[in-house]
Write an enzyme that holds these catalytic residues in place. Structure first.
Site, mmCIF file in Angstrom:
data_model
loop_
_atom_site.group_PDB
_atom_site.id
_atom_site.type_symbol
_atom_site.label_atom_id
_atom_site.label_comp_id
_atom_site.label_asym_id
_atom_site.label_seq_id
_atom_site.Cartn_x
_atom_site.Cartn_y
_atom_site.Cartn_z
ATOM 1 N N SER A 8 0.794 -1.231 0.000
ATOM 2 C CA SER A 8 0.000 0.000 0.000
ATOM 3 C C SER A 8 0.823 1.275 0.000
ATOM 4 C CB SER A 8 -0.931 -0.010 1.214
ATOM 5 O OG SER A 8 -0.225 -0.340 2.398
ATOM 6 N N GLU A 9 2.150 1.149 -0.066
ATOM 7 C CA GLU A 9 3.008 2.327 0.049
ATOM 8 C C GLU A 9 2.681 3.406 -0.974
ATOM 9 O OE1 GLU A 9 5.366 -1.009 1.952
ATOM 10 O OE2 GLU A 9 4.045 -0.773 0.218
ATOM 11 N N VAL A 10 2.473 3.011 -2.247
ATOM 12 C CA VAL A 10 2.224 4.023 -3.281
ATOM 13 C C VAL A 10 0.936 4.800 -3.016
ATOM 14 C CG1 VAL A 10 3.566 2.906 -5.101
ATOM 15 C CG2 VAL A 10 1.147 2.284 -4.799
#
Length: 221
Positions: free
Chosen positions: A133-135
């Site tokens: 989920s970083e982006v």
């Protein structure tokens, strides 16, 4: 050592390391990262298998939001030092000389995938939801990248990391992020299966074989 954010216990030849912040789905903060690193660097004697799992509804929801807010205020050097601590955790899991088994359930987001990607064997409860989920948060999954890409390969990483999409256990299995999918009622039976496998093998041979695999394949970590 007494821990605040994880629990450890020994049953026979099995050493369990349990993420223990169930009220926030075991989101990792600086203290938990330090405790996990210590646990993996200080394995008790006569252990054949290390089991990594999470207390409560989820394995791990990634980084704690308050922890991330604090990092956002860091300068460059502080960010580098923080990244080194997180990388040290993933390396301590990946480089652990004994067999490691991750039991994943609920959700495994962001940095949680760095933990499980460093383990030798990953078992997921069939309803587990995963995401890089970083982006979605405007950052890159840099610290977990070497371990995840080693496990799932270039093009799996491109699809899952670039989109940041949520995906289920069966997709995770297709991308080799997990080895096995089980129903929740079969998790303990699955753990016992692996305990028996490692109890029936010569411990020195298991350690030497794991070391051999690392020497043959490990070029970047």
């Amino acid at each position: 050592m007494e821990y605040k954010f994880i629990k450890t216990n020994i049953v026979g030849f099995q050493f369990s390391v349990i993420l223990n912040r169930p009220e926030v789905h075991n989101a990792m903060n600086a203290e938990m990262i330090a405790e996990l690193t210590h646990a993996f660097q200080n394995i008790p004697n006569d252990i054949r298998l290390i089991v990594l799992k999470g207390e409560g509804k989820s394995f791990c929801a990634g980084a704690d939001l308050n922890y991330m807010k604090g990092i956002a205020e860091f300068g460059y050097e502080e960010n580098v030092e923080d990244a080194k601590k997180l990388a040290a955790l993933f390396k301590s899991v990946y480089n652990c000389p004994l067999p490691t088994l991750a039991i994943v359930h609920g959700s495994a987001y962001g940095g949680a995938n760095g933990l499980l990607a460093g383990c030798d064997i990953v078992v997921a409860e069939e309803k587990t939801v995963f995401a890089f989920s970083e982006v979605k948060l405007g950052i890159s999954p840099a610290t977990i990248g070497p371990f995840v890409i080693k496990r799932i390969g270039e093009f799996g990483a491109k699809e899952l990391m670039l989109t940041g999409k949520r995906f289920n256990a069966y997709e995770a299995h297709r991308w080799n992020l997990v080895n096995h999918i089980v129903k929740s009622e079969n998790i303990e039976e699955t753990i016992e299966h692996f305990v028996k496998q490692f109890k029936s093998s010569a411990p020195s041979a298991v350690k030497e074989t794991k070391n051999l695999i690392h020497k043959v394949l490990n070029t970047n970590i």
